[in-house]
Structures are given as C-alpha cells and as structure tokens.
Design a protein around this motif. Structure first.
Motif, PDB file in Angstrom:
ATOM      1  N   UNK A   1       0.834  -1.212   0.000  1.00 48.77           N
ATOM      2  CA  UNK A   1       0.000   0.000   0.000  1.00 48.77           C
ATOM      3  C   UNK A   1       0.868   1.262   0.000  1.00 48.77           C
ATOM      4  N   UNK A   2       1.537   1.534  -1.122  1.00 47.10           N
ATOM      5  CA  UNK A   2       2.404   2.716  -1.160  1.00 47.10           C
ATOM      6  C   UNK A   2       1.632   4.023  -0.970  1.00 47.10           C
ATOM      7  N   UNK A   3       0.330   4.016  -1.287  1.00 45.55           N
ATOM      8  CA  UNK A   3      -0.468   5.225  -1.105  1.00 45.55           C
ATOM      9  C   UNK A   3      -0.608   5.603   0.372  1.00 45.55           C
ATOM     10  N   UNK A   4      -0.617   4.620   1.264  1.00 45.32           N
ATOM     11  CA  UNK A   4      -0.670   4.910   2.700  1.00 45.32           C
ATOM     12  C   UNK A   4       0.569   5.700   3.101  1.00 45.32           C
ATOM     13  N   UNK A   5       1.719   5.252   2.638  1.00 46.78           N
ATOM     14  CA  UNK A   5       2.963   5.975   2.909  1.00 46.78           C
ATOM     15  C   UNK A   5       2.946   7.369   2.278  1.00 46.78           C
ATOM     16  N   UNK A   6       2.541   7.433   1.018  1.00 44.87           N
ATOM     17  CA  UNK A   6       2.559   8.701   0.290  1.00 44.87           C
ATOM     18  C   UNK A   6       1.726   9.754   1.006  1.00 44.87           C
ATOM     19  N   UNK A   7       0.471   9.425   1.323  1.00 39.49           N
ATOM     20  CA  UNK A   7      -0.407  10.404   1.958  1.00 39.49           C
ATOM     21  C   UNK A   7       0.019  10.685   3.398  1.00 39.49           C
ATOM     22  N   UNK A   8       0.590   9.697   4.065  1.00 42.78           N
ATOM     23  CA  UNK A   8       1.114   9.928   5.410  1.00 42.78           C
ATOM     24  C   UNK A   8       2.272  10.907   5.392  1.00 42.78           C
ATOM     25  N   UNK A   9       3.137  10.781   4.404  1.00 42.87           N
ATOM     26  CA  UNK A   9       4.283  11.677   4.278  1.00 42.87           C
ATOM     27  C   UNK A   9       3.846  13.083   3.872  1.00 42.87           C
ATOM     28  N   UNK A  10       2.906  13.177   2.935  1.00 46.13           N
ATOM     29  CA  UNK A  10       2.386  14.487   2.527  1.00 46.13           C
ATOM     30  C   UNK A  10       1.706  15.176   3.716  1.00 46.13           C
ATOM     31  N   UNK A  11       1.002  14.400   4.538  1.00 46.75           N
ATOM     32  CA  UNK A  11       0.360  14.958   5.737  1.00 46.75           C
ATOM     33  C   UNK A  11       1.409  15.535   6.688  1.00 46.75           C
ATOM     34  N   UNK A  12       2.495  14.813   6.904  1.00 44.71           N
ATOM     35  CA  UNK A  12       3.547  15.302   7.813  1.00 44.71           C
ATOM     36  C   UNK A  12       4.218  16.564   7.263  1.00 44.71           C
TER      37      UNK A  12
END
Length: 198
Positions: free
Chosen positions: A141-152
């Motif tokens: 689930x690379x999207x979980x990482x992507x959106x988590x990083x964008x959120x941070x």
C-alpha cells in the motif's frame, strides 16, 4: 513513476506536496508517519510469532511488539489478558498459568513459574530508510505511505487545509488496506451461530 521503494516515495511525496526543497527533512517525516500508523494499523502483515522464555512468571517481549493477538501457555492453552491488579492477587507460584498482563516491555504470567510461552503479536512496521528501502507496507500500500508523508509535510508547513486533505486520503487508503485484509482473513468463512438454535 511507480512508488516501489524509499527513494521513489520521497520523489513522489515531494512532488505531491510541492516541496522538493526540504528533502533533508523527509526521513523525519517518514518516521513520524510510521509512528502514527503503528498506533492504529493492525493487519495480517504485521503479525509475527515468538516463543518467550519466562523466569518467575516474567519474560521480555520482542523489541518490535505492539499488541498481543494470542498468548498460549504450555500445552497450547489460550491465556487471556487480565487486569494487573487481578493478576497480582493470584497465587504466586505453582500451577498452570491462568492469565497475563503486559507491563512495559515485559509479559507477566501468573501463577509464577518457569515456562515457555508462545505469542502471536502485532509487530511495528519495519522502518523505511535509505539503508532499508523496502518493507511490506510500501509493497502492498504505497499510497498509505505517500499520503502519510504528505500529511507530515503539511503539518510542518502549518497548512491545516493541506494536512486535512492528506489525512483524509490517508484514512481512505488505510480503509482500503483494512478491507483487503478482512477479505484475506475471512473471504470464504462461514457464519456459525453458537448455542441452542430452534
């Protein structure tokens, strides 16, 4: 570009956030995102098994331990978590274990004794770094990482609207991962009604 590892995640996160100029902070943001995910995410890919040696009814939990899924006493008998106060008043030695409590990084089983316990537990997501560029979550689930990083990144920028939008996308990605996990675990399970039936 497909997100397949740490480097491609950082490139895409910088592009999504419009902030390639702060790439030196990205490792911190990845770590913060993983900490948040470790507090809430519980899927089959996080499950591990271990055998714990107990001395006087206590043993050290694995370093990546987050939460117990199942604890088995010798003889494969399932132990239930008990409130610490209740466990404390149980017999101090002898007899088969009747319950356990987690205290810090240790498991406490009563009655006391020396034994080996089998534990199935949820483990922390392996940290994603330049040295360890891949793990099960970025593969699945690379999207979980992507959106988590964008959120941070948005939180660091103090941009509430951007952080809220990224957090919503992250929650949707986590929900999709959770749904896939439920299907994996229970896809063809039968419903069985216990007890007396007419």
């Amino acid at each position: 570009m497909t997100i397949s590892d740490y480097a491609s995640l950082l490139v895409d996160a910088g592009a999504y956030a419009g902030r390639e100029d702060i790439a030196h902070l990205f490792p911190r943001f990845v770590s913060l995102a993983e900490q948040k995910l470790n507090r809430t995410l519980r899927v089959a890919d996080m499950e591990k098994a271990a055998t714990l040696a107990l001395t006087e009814g206590e043993g050290t939990l694995p370093t990546d331990f987050l939460e117990a899924r199942q604890v088995l006493a010798p003889g494969k008998r399932v132990l239930r978590a008990r409130p610490l106060a209740e466990l404390t008043v149980l017999a101090t030695s002898g007899g088969a274990p009747v319950g356990y409590a987690i205290v810090g990084d240790r498991i406490r089983v009563r009655p006391r004794g020396a034994a080996e316990m089998e534990i199935t537990y949820y483990a922390r997501i392996p940290a994603l770094t330049a040295a360890d560029p891949s793990n099960w979550l970025i593969d699945k689930a690379p999207d979980v990482y992507l959106y988590g990083l964008v959120e941070e990144i948005a939180i660091w920028e103090r941009d509430a609207a951007k952080a809220g939008a990224a957090e919503t996308l992250k929650r949707q990605a986590i929900a999709g991962l959770g749904l896939a996990d439920e299907r994996l675990r229970w896809g063809n399970a039968e419903i069985v009604i216990g007890g007396l039936t007419p």
